[in-house]
Scaffold this motif. Structure first.
Motif: not given
Length: 75
Positions: A1-7, A9-18, A39-47
């Protein structure tokens, strides 16, 4: 549930229009967290609040609209 997981995930989102489209439809922070988990990334919304503007711009390149639940990424 880390900030690194959120980062990661965001990197993955950048290249995935779906994935971007799924996130646009998110109705709550929990929806975003659930989509990320699918999609295999675990974090909480507080991140979300722990990312700086610079990190968001660097990860999203200023182009990615994710969700109203991550306000810094709105167009």
């Amino acid at each position: 549930m880390s900030l690194e997981q959120l980062k990661a995930f965001l990197a993955r989102v950048k290249g995935d229009s779906n994935l971007q489209e799924k996130l646009k439809a998110a109705k709550s922070p929990e929806d975003v967290v659930g989509i990320a988990k699918e999609h295999g990334h675990e974090f909480t919304s507080d991140k979300f609040g722990q990312l700086s503007e610079e990190e968001l711009e660097g990860v999203a390149g200023g182009q990615c609209y994710m969700s109203p639940w991550i306000p810094s990424l709105k167009d």
